[in-house]
Scaffold this motif. Structure first.
Motif, short mmCIF file in Angstrom:
data_model
loop_
_atom_site.label_atom_id
_atom_site.label_comp_id
_atom_site.label_asym_id
_atom_site.label_seq_id
_atom_site.Cartn_x
_atom_site.Cartn_y
_atom_site.Cartn_z
N PRO A 179 12.85 -56.59 -3.24
CA PRO A 179 14.28 -56.88 -3.39
C PRO A 179 14.54 -58.24 -4.03
CG PRO A 179 13.84 -55.95 -1.22
CD PRO A 179 12.50 -56.21 -1.86
N GLY A 180 13.65 -59.20 -3.85
CA GLY A 180 13.84 -60.50 -4.45
C GLY A 180 13.69 -60.51 -5.96
N ALA A 181 13.10 -59.44 -6.53
CA ALA A 181 12.90 -59.38 -7.98
C ALA A 181 13.95 -58.54 -8.69
CB ALA A 181 11.51 -58.83 -8.30
N THR A 182 14.87 -57.92 -7.93
CA THR A 182 15.86 -57.05 -8.57
C THR A 182 16.82 -57.83 -9.45
OG1 THR A 182 17.24 -57.22 -6.58
CG2 THR A 182 15.74 -55.34 -6.72
N ALA A 206 24.24 -51.69 -14.57
CA ALA A 206 24.05 -50.33 -14.06
C ALA A 206 22.63 -50.13 -13.56
CB ALA A 206 24.40 -49.32 -15.14
N ALA A 207 21.67 -50.61 -14.34
CA ALA A 207 20.27 -50.48 -13.92
C ALA A 207 19.99 -51.29 -12.66
CB ALA A 207 19.34 -50.91 -15.06
N ALA A 219 18.82 -50.29 -5.00
CA ALA A 219 18.69 -49.21 -4.02
C ALA A 219 17.23 -48.81 -3.83
CB ALA A 219 19.52 -48.01 -4.47
N VAL A 220 16.50 -48.69 -4.93
CA VAL A 220 15.09 -48.28 -4.85
C VAL A 220 14.27 -49.36 -4.14
CG1 VAL A 220 13.04 -47.74 -6.20
CG2 VAL A 220 15.25 -46.83 -6.89
#
Length: 635
Positions: A319-322, A329-330, A336-337
């Motif tokens: 999650p820290g790299a999202t 949009a991506a 979520a993934v």
């Protein structure tokens, strides 16, 4: 009667009787067997022309895509290195530079450090100290040139392989550039010492393989092979993993069906290099860390090789790299993934799977491809030989690290995926991709079919999407470089001023080596101690020199527990307008220079961080740009 029946028999029956026995009903119904649908009519010709034009358009678009993205990744990475590469000492350099200065030549470049004999990089660093006061530019320039030459050599071999289609050659060339300049490897790209440690062996590898391919064409000679072995020696004494260049050379010779004389010379070179590397004086530091435990070594090697795919898709599980995904949009999708993966998956920073699975599959694929080539009668095409040589080099590097770092990885499990190792595993997968592209093309050539095989389709599809997949980590490499540059410059400022918090995290720099190295390196004016700022600290500005007025805001914090001596002050400085200056000197009311602050990307909003001698409030300090200070000063 028979004659009459024969004359009345339909012509279609005679046609069917003349067809081969293995003719299927489906084939009989195809247009070429149907007299009512001619194959050479205007409509059929227009359809063929349309398909041909569409195919040409797609080929041109693919070639443009690989060319533009390849240039982008190489250019962006070089820009990041030139902009953010630190010119101050960090990590092992605090220990190594003392050796350069305190031991006589050539012992000061021959020494082994941390299990490696980095003779050539040491020589370059020592010359840089003598010629350029250790400002890091010589190491950075040579390292970038080596990386660029390595990528260009590998890409050139692929582009000249006429046994492959233009799209596959372009894809192979793009992979060669990305594997070496991807900013997922920013840790070893933007730091001068590690840039040399990695790019020198890579250049030696690519040149050695290219020479072996040339030496196995037509009349087989030893001249090219001997030059390749000399490059292997250079790689061996550039970094420990360079010894596996001989493994890559041997794999290339075997794939090219080299004669026994060439193979014998190669094995002799490998034994000689290994003997010199391990048996020369100081070899205890090289061999002491070797730990042979076959199953554990194999598992470590598989995990080590499987890391690139996990690192590439970090935004899907961390999650820290999202935030590295810039498309809104991506980003919603990957958030979520990654959130689901974090809640229900394992911590991939230290897990065994899936890295070990990826690595094991890669090993199996390489062994299978190598056995097929050994059993084949013909020699490998240049791209396949290049891929096999690079992949076996990567596997050899995995073997070296699994033998020499096994105990270390058992003590610190997360270090097996440290980003300083990632560049070597990337070469392993680069080699496999080149083998897949080349072998699929050759297999297609043996069957008169325009359709590529499943392997080449999968590799091409992944390669086409790879520039998009790699963009988040490329963007992350930019951010990492800026943040680490700010941290290293802040430490350099502390070493110049003589003030730093005792509990401050120094990263990979060992505090004892940091403290021990400052007085010696300052006396020799090396690296940050050779800058104009270091020359003015503690001096008084001439009375006649004007002090430029700069609108800045100063914030101070006392440093009571100073690692380097008496209590001091930590300073944060922000300008009212974006400033072109890289640093500011801090002067007291007596015009004495007592501190220094440098640009620091870690500060939000943007600003400068530094230190001042003594306990001081913001009202007691004034900031002036370093570049505006006259060269004269009072003692």
């Amino acid at each position: 009667m028979l004659a009459v029946l024969r004359r009345r028999r339909p012509a279609a029956v005679d046609n069917l009787r003349k067809e081969p026995k293995n003719m299927t009903i489906r084939k009989r119904l195809t247009p070429e067997f149907c007299p009512r649908e001619p194959r050479h009519g205007p409509a059929a010709q227009r359809a063929r022309d349309g398909r041909m034009n569409l195919r040409r358009t797609l080929v041109v678009l693919a070639l443009l895509w690989f060319t533009v993205t390849g240039l982008y990744y190489v250019g962006n990475s070089i820009y990041v290195v030139l902009r953010f590469a630190p010119h101050a000492l960090y990590a092992d350099q605090w220990r190594q530079y003392l050796t350069y200065l305190q031991l006589p030549f050539p012992g000061n470049v021959w020494f082994s450090d941390n299990g490696h004999r980095s003779v050539l990089p040491n020589l370059i660093a020592w010359l840089e100290i003598r010629w350029f006061d250790g400002n890091q530019w010589l190491q950075i320039a040579i390292g970038l040139l080596c990386g660029f030459a390595a990528a260009a050599t590998a890409a050139w071999v692929c582009m000249r392989d006429r046994g492959m289609t233009a799209v596959r050659r372009a894809a192979a060339a793009f992979l060669c550039c990305l594997a070496i300049f991807w900013l997922g490897n920013v840790r070893t790209l933007f730091h001068s010492t590690e840039l040399l440690h990695t790019k020198l062996p890579m250049l030696c590898l690519m040149l050695a393989i290219a020479l072996c391919i040339r030496a196995t064409r037509g009349e087989r000679t030893l001249h090219g092979l001997i030059a390749a072995l000399l490059l292997g020696f250079a790689a061996t004494f550039s970094f420990g993993y360079g010894l596996s260049v001989f493994v890559g050379v041997a794999a290339t010779l075997a794939a090219r069906k080299a004669d026994r004389r060439q193979l014998a010379v190669c094995m002799g070179g490998l034994l000689l290099a290994a003997g010199l590397y391990l048996g020369a004086p100081g070899g205890t530091g090289v061999t002491a860390s070797i730990d042979f435990a076959p199953l554990d070594n194999l598992l470590v090697g598989a995990r080590w090789l499987g890391e690139p795919f996990v690192a590439l898709f970090s935004f899907l599980w961390d999650p820290g790299a999202t935030g590295l995904v810039t498309n809104r949009a991506a980003r919603h999708l990957v958030v979520a993934v990654a959130g689901f993966a974090a809640r229900h998956g394992v911590d991939l920073h230290a897990s065994v799977m899936p890295q070990a699975l990826f690595g094991a599959l890669g090993m199996l694929a390489l062994i299978t491809a190598s056995l097929r080539r050994l059993l084949a009668r013909e020699a490998a095409a240049p791209t396949e030989a290049l891929g096999l040589g690079i992949a076996w080099f990567g596997l050899g590097a995995a073997g070296i690290v699994s033998l020499s770092r096994l105990t270390y990885f058992q003590q610190y499990p997360g270090q097996i995926y440290a980003d300083r190792y990632l560049c070597w595993a990337c070469l392993f997968w680069l080699g496999l991709a080149l083998v897949g592209l080349a072998r699929a093309t050759r297999a297609q050539a043996t069957v008169a079919s325009p359709r590529p095989g499943v392997i080449v389709v999968a590799i091409l599809a992944f390669t086409l999407a790879l520039p998009v997949f790699a963009q988040p980590t490329q963007h992350g490499g930019n951010i990492y470089a800026a943040l680490v540059r700010g941290d290293i410059d802040n430490m350099a400022t502390a070493s110049i001023v003589g003030v730093i918090d005792r509990g401050r995290n120094l990263g990979e720099t060992i505090p004892e080596e940091f403290v021990r190295g400052i007085p010696i390196l300052a006396a020799h004016r090396v690296a940050q101690f050779a800058t104009p700022a270091a020359a003015t600290i503690g001096k008084t500005l001439p009375a006649q020199s004007g002090i430029p007025v700069v609108d800045v805001t100063l914030e101070t914090r006392p440093v009571d527990a100073n690692l380097l001596g008496e209590p001091g002050t930590a300073v944060a400085l922000r300008t009212a307008q974006p400033s072109p200056h890289d640093g500011f000197l801090l002067i007291d009311r007596d015009r004495r220079v007592v501190g220094y602050a440098v640009r620091d990307a870690r500060m939000q909003p943007a600003g400068y961080s530094g230190y001042a001698r003594g306990l001081r409030s913001p009202d007691e300090l004034q900031a002036i740009p370093v570049s505006t200070v006259a060269s004269g000063y009072e003692r």
